[in-house]
Write a protein that holds these residues in place. Structure first.
Motif, PDB file in Angstrom:
ATOM      1  N   PRO A 597      -3.417   0.361   7.601  1.00 23.10           N
ATOM      2  CA  PRO A 597      -3.998   0.478   6.257  1.00 23.10           C
ATOM      3  C   PRO A 597      -3.134   1.344   5.350  1.00 23.10           C
ATOM      4  CG  PRO A 597      -5.640   0.884   7.964  1.00 23.10           C
ATOM      5  CD  PRO A 597      -4.304   0.856   8.636  1.00 23.10           C
ATOM      6  N   PRO A 598      -2.959   0.947   4.087  1.00 24.80           N
ATOM      7  CA  PRO A 598      -2.167   1.757   3.156  1.00 24.80           C
ATOM      8  C   PRO A 598      -2.876   3.051   2.807  1.00 24.80           C
ATOM      9  CG  PRO A 598      -3.210  -0.082   2.029  1.00 24.80           C
ATOM     10  CD  PRO A 598      -3.462  -0.286   3.486  1.00 24.80           C
ATOM     11  N   GLU A 599      -2.131   4.011   2.337  1.00 21.85           N
ATOM     12  CA  GLU A 599      -2.680   5.313   1.985  1.00 21.85           C
ATOM     13  C   GLU A 599      -3.466   5.200   0.676  1.00 21.85           C
ATOM     14  OE1 GLU A 599      -1.156   9.880   1.041  1.00 21.85           O
ATOM     15  OE2 GLU A 599       0.235   8.342   1.771  1.00 21.85           O
ATOM     16  N   VAL A 600      -4.649   5.799   0.668  1.00 27.98           N
ATOM     17  CA  VAL A 600      -5.505   5.755  -0.512  1.00 27.98           C
ATOM     18  C   VAL A 600      -5.206   6.969  -1.386  1.00 27.98           C
ATOM     19  CG1 VAL A 600      -7.873   5.692  -1.380  1.00 27.98           C
ATOM     20  CG2 VAL A 600      -7.292   4.570   0.787  1.00 27.98           C
ATOM     21  N   PRO A 601      -4.821   6.775  -2.638  1.00 30.14           N
ATOM     22  CA  PRO A 601      -4.506   7.930  -3.494  1.00 30.14           C
ATOM     23  C   PRO A 601      -5.762   8.700  -3.873  1.00 30.14           C
ATOM     24  CG  PRO A 601      -4.439   5.900  -4.761  1.00 30.14           C
ATOM     25  CD  PRO A 601      -4.635   5.497  -3.331  1.00 30.14           C
ATOM     26  N   GLU A 602      -5.627  10.010  -4.054  1.00 27.05           N
ATOM     27  CA  GLU A 602      -6.730  10.849  -4.500  1.00 27.05           C
ATOM     28  C   GLU A 602      -6.767  10.847  -6.025  1.00 27.05           C
ATOM     29  OE1 GLU A 602      -6.657  14.723  -2.887  1.00 27.05           O
ATOM     30  OE2 GLU A 602      -6.653  14.060  -0.791  1.00 27.05           O
TER      31      GLU A 602
END
Length: 829
Positions: A597-602
């Protein structure tokens, strides 16, 4: 929360003609939910105050019976007396009581008449609070305070039957409304009338403590107050006016000390606890419980404490489950003369968990778990001490214990015009500051460097829910009135309607419903255990799931990657409730997670995310295609005079997929396959071109057994998003010309799929061949080993004429020739 109107009116300057309905409408207008308004004036007829002049005890009966002469009017020299039979014993000669004379109709349409009973003539009834409808006490009659009224006075006003009760459903964020103080303030804001805060009382300064208290866990208790009252008469009765208000609020009167704590809780919103000071050993400590500690609570139950529980301890150990229920060892009893009043401010989350853990809901716990004003604790103990001293002949001892330092509310800054912007309404100048000041906020108006007007509001101690600008905006809007915000529907741009995907979804749903399937909305979550029962391989993409952080159930905490678990659970539930013949379908999204899964930005919430951040958020989302699935069990066709009926089979599941494809305007290529959870020999794969779009067939017997499903349960699932959109969705075509119906049976090798043969027959028959339907399959000695016979019903029709026999036979023969060419088929004799 039930509250008498007269109690609220004590703290408001209301017009004399203000009705209970007006107050209820005001509550609704500012966002509080009113459940019911109850008027107490349901007594009709002569209800008067009476004085008991003489009591004759009738001893010839099994239960106490008294024959009373009661003065109900007249003059002291010539009183008007009535003789009344009464079974209560809680009054004596000279007591003031409420008398219902003959002709009075009490609540429940109970009419009072003069009648002979117990050998005497009774001319009325001496009433209890339950009979008057102002309480639940039926053990004794209502005794009024001495001098409260003269005999013969109309008792309606004396008893308070001219009052009304408003019942409200308080939302969790408005804990301050669980009190007369909070509700009266809300009415003051709604009606713009002056308000007198019952907590605005002078509290004398006490330099010494009444008892030493140590708070070892400041996160559990932010403030703890003790106030001591000695010499209290434990037999002193609770005054009628207090008992009446408690009864109307739904709280039963127990004793003066307990009633006083409940009364102050309702008035100020601060729960209190009364201790027998003589039973408290040594200094008091507030801490978390240790594992294995036990406490016997006031209900007589010994409870094993949890390390998360907050307890109050003396030298003997835990003596109270803080904020929930006191301990039996320090309970106020019939010989308690020395009362220690406690008011504390507990951590709402800890109290909420303790209430649920020990299954001990209470009026106090209801307030603590929503948050209590920490500033009102000294006022509450002082108010309760004064009431105990006044009505219990006690003495307020010098000294007050007050430990702990509650944190001050943090100021919140927002633009002055933010409420206008949110509501789309231009409010008058000063509205924002005025409304925030009304709810108790400290206000400071300033200007930013860019010239924008700002307001900094410091929330009052009783509003811990005001933590951000949105909370302040809500307060302004609700006090100004939600009805003042215009409701404007946006105009729809011309030339737009449903999207193509929406039209297809509706067409698919209608088609399946037309075929007898019932649409259901199953639970959108599943669990790894269910995927195991479906027999999915370890490397199956459907095992890549996403877990939710706040799953409703531990066993089902992952987003479904297939619609089958929810549909099969719904099927099983219906079977368990007596349904046997079922055909269900669901059309919804599934979630297909990627291997990495790709990294989810904050992203913050103080300002709009940038376009890059929004794009990154979209990129981080997993694939969520729309699937359509159906399950079948039991009979597909019911038996009757028309025939024996037919059980659902794998062919019906395949036909459901064809129904979907027909509604979507595409042709499916069908081939045998082997994929869990279907039976290896009864599983079909569907393709549109080279793209695999789904599977159907009979479920594997092991899956059926593991999930507790009926035998030979069948299922179908298609990825609707993988099916290409087409403008050639089928429309009904009605021909005016009759069809020609012909049957043909072809013998082919047993490895030839029926769908492939049907497709060749259809293409070979040409434009005149309207429909091909398989109606029989035979394998046996008559066709030879390794062979099978497939019988098809052919429907032929021309769109512009009636077919001749020769044209129909020519088209049939062309279809047979195509079958011979492709599969070496022969006609079955």
């Amino acid at each position: 929360m039930r509250i008498p109107v007269s109690w609220l009116a004590e703290h408001l300057e209301l017009a004399e003609d203000t009705s209970a309905e007006t107050l209820a409408e005001a509550f609704v207008r500012i966002g509080l939910e009113v459940e019911e308004v109850t008027h107490l004036s349901t007594v009709r007829g002569p209800l008067v105050v009476g004085r008991v002049a003489e009591i004759e005890e009738l001893t010839e009966f099994k239960k106490p019976i008294r024959y009373c002469r009661v003065e109900v009017g007249g003059t002291p020299d010539a009183p008007d007396s009535r003789n009344i039979i009464c079974g209560a014993t809680n009054f004596s000669e000279g007591a003031l009581v409420v008398v219902a004379l003959p002709g009075t109709v009490l609540p429940g349409e109970f009419e009072i008449t003069a009648r002979k009973t117990y050998g005497r003539r009774s001319e009325g009834m001496i009433c209890s609070t339950k009979e008057l409808g102002v309480g639940e006490d039926h053990d004794g009659i209502l005794v009024l305070p001495p001098g409260s009224a003269d005999p013969g006075t109309d008792a309606t006003g004396v008893v308070g039957l001219d009052d009304a009760v408003i019942e409200l459903a308080i939302t969790p964020d408005r804990g301050y409304c669980f009190s007369v103080r909070g509700l009266a303030r809300e009415l003051s804001n709604a009606l713009d009338v002056p308000y007198r805060d019952p907590a605005a009382r002078s509290v004398p300064v006490e330099e010494r403590s009444s008892r030493t208290v140590e708070i070892r866990d400041a996160s559990a208790c932010s403030r703890f107050v003790f106030r001591r009252v000695s010499g209290v008469d434990p037999t002193a009765p609770t005054p009628w006016w207090m008992r009446r208000r408690l009864a109307l609020a739904g709280i039963r009167s127990l004793s003066l000390a307990v009633d006083v704590t409940n009364y102050v809780m309702l008035e100020l919103g601060q729960p209190l606890h009364a201790w027998d000071a003589a039973k408290l050993a040594g200094d008091v400590v507030v801490r978390r419980a240790t594992a294995g500690e036990k406490l016997t609570t006031l209900d007589g139950v010994e409870r094993v404490l949890d390390p998360d529980d907050v307890v109050i301890c003396d030298d003997s150990g835990p003596v109270s489950l803080a904020g929930v229920m006191g301990g039996a060892t320090t309970e106020i009893g019939a010989d308690s003369h020395d009362v220690l009043l406690e008011a504390a401010n507990w951590d709402p989350a800890s109290i909420a968990r303790a209430i649920r853990r020990h299954k001990l809901p209470s009026e106090a716990g209801k307030r603590f778990e929503r948050g209590v004003d920490p500033a009102v604790a000294p006022v509450a103990t002082e108010r309760a001490a004064q009431l105990l001293a006044r009505f219990g002949d006690g003495t307020i001892e010098a000294g007050r214990t007050d430990v702990g330092e509650p944190s001050a509310p943090a100021p919140v800054t927002m633009p002055l015009a933010l409420p206008d912007k949110v509501a789309g309404v231009h409010y008058e100048r000063g509205v924002t500051a005025r409304r925030l000041n009304q709810i108790g906020c400290g206000i400071e108006v300033s200007t930013s460097d860019s010239g924008v007007g700002l307001v900094t509001a410091t929330p009052p101690s009783w509003r811990p829910d005001l933590t951000q600008p949105a909370d302040l905006v809500e307060e302004v809007l609700r006090l100004e009135g939600y009805h003042t915000i215009p409701s404007v529907l946006p105009s729809a741009p011309g030339g737009r309607g449903l999207e193509e995907t929406q039209l297809r979804r509706r067409a698919v749903s209608r088609a399946l419903a037309h075929d007898g399937y019932v649409e259901v909305l199953p639970f959108p979550f599943t669990g790894q255990d269910t995927l195991d029962k479906l027999g999915l391989a370890d490397d199956d993409p459907r095992r890549r799931t996403l877990s939710v952080l706040n799953g409703l159930e531990t066993e089902r905490s992952v987003l479904a990657s297939t619609l089958l678990p929810g549909l099969l659970e719904t099927l099983q539930r219906n079977v368990a409730r007596g349904q046997r013949d079922l055909a269900l379908f669901h059309l919804g999204q599934v979630v297909l997670a990627e291997e990495e899964p790709p990294e989810v930005p904050e992203v913050g919430v103080t300002e709009r995310p940038s376009d890059e951040q929004i794009a990154a958020l979209h990129a981080a989302l997993p694939a969520q295609p729309t699937h359509v699935a159906a399950v079948l069990a039991g009979r597909r066709e019911q038996p009757g005079w028309w025939g024996k009926g037919r059980d659902a089979s794998w062919a019906d599941a395949i036909q459901a997929a064809r129904t979907v494809a027909e509604a979507a305007g595409v042709e499916l290529t069908i081939a045998a396959d082997d994929l869990a959870p279907w039976h290896p020999g009864r599983c079909a794969r569907f393709q549109v071109g080279e793209t695999v779009v789904g599977y159907a067939g009979e479920l594997h017997p092991k899956v059926v057994e593991a999930l507790g499903l009926p035998k030979r349960t069948c299922a179908m699932e298609l990825d609707l998003d993988a099916v290409p959109l087409t403008d050639e969705r089928p429309a009904p075509q009605v021909s005016a010309y009759p069809p020609v119906l012909l049957d043909v049976a072809l013998v082919v090798d047993e490895s030839v799929p029926a769908s492939d043969l049907a497709e060749v027959v259809r293409s070979g028959g040409g434009a005149l061949l309207e429909d091909v339907r398989l109606f029989d399959v035979y394998a046996g000695e008559r066709v030879g080993a390794g062979k099978k016979s497939l019988a098809f019903a052919l429907r032929l029709r021309a769109p512009d004429r009636t077919l001749t026999q020769d044209e129909a036979i020519e088209a049939r023969d062309a279809a047979i020739d195509a079958a011979k060419k492709h599969f070496d088929a022969t006609l079955r004799a």
